[in-house]
Design an enzyme around this catalytic site. Structure first.
Site, PDB file in Angstrom:
ATOM      1  N   LEU A 229      52.298  15.083  67.066  1.00 13.57           N
ATOM      2  CA  LEU A 229      52.854  16.406  67.307  1.00 13.57           C
ATOM      3  C   LEU A 229      51.725  17.382  67.579  1.00 13.57           C
ATOM      4  O   LEU A 229      50.641  17.266  67.007  1.00 13.57           O
ATOM      5  CB  LEU A 229      53.658  16.896  66.081  1.00 13.57           C
ATOM      6  CG  LEU A 229      54.863  16.075  65.646  1.00 13.57           C
ATOM      7  CD1 LEU A 229      55.512  16.724  64.416  1.00 13.57           C
ATOM      8  CD2 LEU A 229      55.882  15.948  66.760  1.00 13.57           C
ATOM      9  N   ASP A 230      51.991  18.361  68.432  1.00 19.40           N
ATOM     10  CA  ASP A 230      51.006  19.413  68.650  1.00 19.40           C
ATOM     11  C   ASP A 230      50.693  20.100  67.327  1.00 19.40           C
ATOM     12  O   ASP A 230      51.519  20.151  66.413  1.00 19.40           O
ATOM     13  CB  ASP A 230      51.544  20.464  69.622  1.00 19.40           C
ATOM     14  CG  ASP A 230      51.537  19.973  71.058  1.00 19.40           C
ATOM     15  OD1 ASP A 230      50.744  19.085  71.378  1.00 19.40           O
ATOM     16  OD2 ASP A 230      52.336  20.499  71.855  1.00 19.40           O
ATOM     17  N   ARG A 231      49.506  20.668  67.250  1.00 14.96           N
ATOM     18  CA  ARG A 231      49.083  21.330  66.005  1.00 14.96           C
ATOM     19  C   ARG A 231      50.060  22.419  65.575  1.00 14.96           C
ATOM     20  O   ARG A 231      50.356  22.570  64.388  1.00 14.96           O
ATOM     21  CB  ARG A 231      47.679  21.920  66.198  1.00 14.96           C
ATOM     22  CG  ARG A 231      47.142  22.642  64.972  1.00 14.96           C
ATOM     23  CD  ARG A 231      45.701  23.033  65.168  1.00 14.96           C
ATOM     24  NE  ARG A 231      45.511  23.983  66.244  1.00 14.96           N
ATOM     25  CZ  ARG A 231      45.623  25.316  66.087  1.00 14.96           C
ATOM     26  NH1 ARG A 231      45.943  25.823  64.907  1.00 14.96           N
ATOM     27  NH2 ARG A 231      45.421  26.129  67.099  1.00 14.96           N
ATOM     28  N   ARG A 329      58.187  22.161  76.411  1.00 13.41           N
ATOM     29  CA  ARG A 329      57.586  23.481  76.619  1.00 13.41           C
ATOM     30  C   ARG A 329      57.520  23.835  78.106  1.00 13.41           C
ATOM     31  O   ARG A 329      57.797  24.975  78.497  1.00 13.41           O
ATOM     32  CB  ARG A 329      56.191  23.485  75.999  1.00 13.41           C
ATOM     33  CG  ARG A 329      56.207  23.248  74.497  1.00 13.41           C
ATOM     34  CD  ARG A 329      54.839  22.901  73.938  1.00 13.41           C
ATOM     35  NE  ARG A 329      53.881  23.987  74.092  1.00 13.41           N
ATOM     36  CZ  ARG A 329      52.610  23.905  73.729  1.00 13.41           C
ATOM     37  NH1 ARG A 329      52.138  22.761  73.200  1.00 13.41           N
ATOM     38  NH2 ARG A 329      51.797  24.931  73.879  1.00 13.41           N
ATOM     39  N   THR A 412      52.778  15.995  73.720  1.00 14.63           N
ATOM     40  CA  THR A 412      51.385  15.718  73.474  1.00 14.63           C
ATOM     41  C   THR A 412      51.113  14.286  73.830  1.00 14.63           C
ATOM     42  O   THR A 412      51.780  13.401  73.345  1.00 14.63           O
ATOM     43  CB  THR A 412      51.030  15.916  72.006  1.00 14.63           C
ATOM     44  OG1 THR A 412      51.698  17.055  71.529  1.00 14.63           O
ATOM     45  CG2 THR A 412      49.571  16.091  71.822  1.00 14.63           C
TER      46      THR A 412
END
Length: 535
Positions: A229-231, A329, A412
């Protein structure tokens, strides 16, 4: 999947190879080592009385430096207690903070550096610090070449030179909420990842990452990545406990047999009913993790459904049917409803339309530079997960190693490693690349070099990821550390949380889900934010 052991039992299981293979390997290595020892002995006998030769067996000319051959990498070594004990955490104002610590970054000489002096390399490729800083750091023994301190930066670099730089590392704070373990059955470990915490060590993050927090607080190591997962994204995060489980889950992901459901909050009044976006997505830069809708991109499909609208923002259910980089996104940006607090796809760098309908009057390179410049001016390059100096960022081809990447639904992409999480601090959206790590104690002569410093730090991240252990000096300040001289304000909600949450992952024989976040409630209203106290 079957539960085979408790967390404590599975935490100490060696997963690199079956026991029988391990024994065979050990035996072969022993015999091989014996043969090599005998051969070395014979060679030493034959070579007695001869002059010392340099790398490649060539005689060294007068004044010529000896450059040892590169160290052999061991990609099968994972993080362990020795790394987790480098420093410790403390909690302040609802944030998890890492005490600054000494750290040794290293990288081998790049091809473009051969024949150049250290001074030239620092001047043109590591601009985070002044030349005065590098001269002082060298005089204090913080810069080393092949493990020898370098006082004169005019030394010319040669192939296989190993450069080391000792820094006083400062990590950005993250949300102080504990990692909630949803499942740990001996085969998989599933957690509810809070926003703001990276999965792996990357960029300026090492101890404030999921891998290190699990290791430090729960003694869990030897995990295999399944997805990432993205930060700034929160939610379901899966790890495999064994190589067999890792390979099984990898295949399910590749074969698109894993259903993924996300929830997000977007700007504006999202349309009622089901909305499908099938715009192709092109990766502009793997380093920054920048993508855009482009006819040359890969086929992508996301199903959206509005769940609620509070008069200003909408909560949207997202079902990514393909797994392209930043898919959710990018598609929401294209539709004109960027996710709240998205530092990339909600940026004004895209122009007045912010990318809606693909309206971007910039080339890929211009867009990338505009994005970097916007965050540099706001002193928020951290949101892009790239070094603060951002030097050398270039447009990257869409052909760049796409065959080696596994792309995940929240957008990601990560290197496909059907194996353990290795000791590496790679920088950028691809996550961790495997690399070896030598564990050395930093010389006590070295006081705190700068953590915000990219003098070898960013290059170590971008190349081999090779690192050495650091020693902790929690209360010390350093005369060269620019970060120690700053009084940084704590990050805001916008810098810590993007309103995108991995709600559910479902496979043929498993389903893991989390509670819906508070911001996804129908009556939620954005107010001035304060962090809850950490437990």
């Amino acid at each position: 999947m079957h539960s085979s052991s408790t967390m404590e039992q599975s935490a100490v299981v060696e997963v690199n190879s079956p026991e029988s293979e391990e024994k065979t390997t050990t035996k072969e290595v022993t015999e091989s080592g014996k043969r090599k020892s005998e051969e070395t002995g014979d060679a030493e006998k034959k070579g007695r009385g001869k002059k010392r030769r340099g790398a490649g067996g060539k005689k060294l000319r007068p004044g010529e430096r000896y450059v040892p051959p590169p160290q052999k990498r061991n990609p099968g070594v994972s993080f362990c207690k020795e790394h987790f004990d480098e420093t410790d955490y403390y909690f302040d104002g609802g944030l998890r903070k890492v005490r600054p610590y000494y750290f040794d970054f290293k990288t081998y000489c790049k091809g473009r550096w051969i024949g150049k002096s250290l001074l030239e390399v620092f001047k043109h490729e590591f601009r985070a610090e002044t030349m005065e800083y590098y001269h002082r750091a060298a005089k204090e023994g913080r810069i080393r070449l092949n493990d020898t301190p370098v006082e004169d930066l005019s030394v010319v670099l040669r192939n296989n030179d190993l450069m080391k730089n000792t820094v006083h590392r400062h990590e950005p704070p993250v949300v102080g909420r504990p990692l909630e373990v949803l499942v740990d059955d001996g085969e998989v470990l599933v957690i509810d990842k809070p926003a703001s915490i990276p999965v792996h060590p990357c960029g300026r993050f090492r101890h404030n990452t999921v891998i290190f927090i699990l290791g430090k607080e729960r003694g869990i190591s030897e995990l295999h990545t399944v997805h990432r997962l993205d930060r700034l994204t929160s939610g379901v995060l899966m790890f495999a406990r064994t190589l067999e489980t890792s390979q099984k889950l990898d295949k399910l992901v590749r074969d698109r047999q894993v259903e993924k459901e996300y929830v997000c909050r977007v700007e504006g009044d999202f349309p009622d009913g089901e909305l499908v976006c099938e715009e192709p997505i092109l990766v502009v830069s793997f380093k920054v993790g920048l993508c855009r809708v482009d006819p040359k991109g890969k086929e992508s499909r996301t199903v959206f459904q509005r769940l609620s609208f509070n008069g200003k923002t909408s909560v949207v259910r997202c079902l990514p049917l393909t797994g392209r980089t930043h898919q959710i996104r990018v598609h929401l940006q294209y539709l004109g409803f960027p996710i709240l607090n998205d530092p990339i796809y909600g940026s004004s760098a895209w122009g007045p339309h912010r990318g809606k309908g693909g309206q971007v009057d910039k080339s890929n390179e211009e867009l990338l530079q505009a994005l970097v410049e916007e965050h540099r001016s706001q002193e928020s390059l951290l949101l892009l997960d790239i070094p603060d100096d951002a030097v050398g960022i270039e447009q990257e081809s869409e052909k760049a190693k796409t065959s080696e990447k596994v792309e995940t639904s929240d957008g990601t992409s990560e290197l496909h490693t059907s194996g353990e999480i290795h000791q590496s601090d790679t920088q950028g959206p691809t996550g961790c690349s495997s690399g070896s790590e030598t564990v050395d104690k930093v010389s006590q002569i070295c006081t705190d070099p700068n953590a915000n410093n990219t003098s070898l730090e960013s290059e170590a991240d971008k190349s081999t990821g090779n690192l050495t252990k650091a020693t902790t000096q929690p209360e010390t300040r350093d005369n060269l550390c620019s970060e120690c001289k700053l009084d940084r304000a704590d990050p805001t909600e916008k810098e810590l949380i993007m309103y995108l949450h991995a709600l559910r992952y479902k496979g043929p024989d498993f389903e893991y889900s989390t509670r819906s976040p508070d911001w996804a409630k129908e009556d939620w209203v954005e107010t001035e934010w304060s962090l809850p106290d950490a437990d």
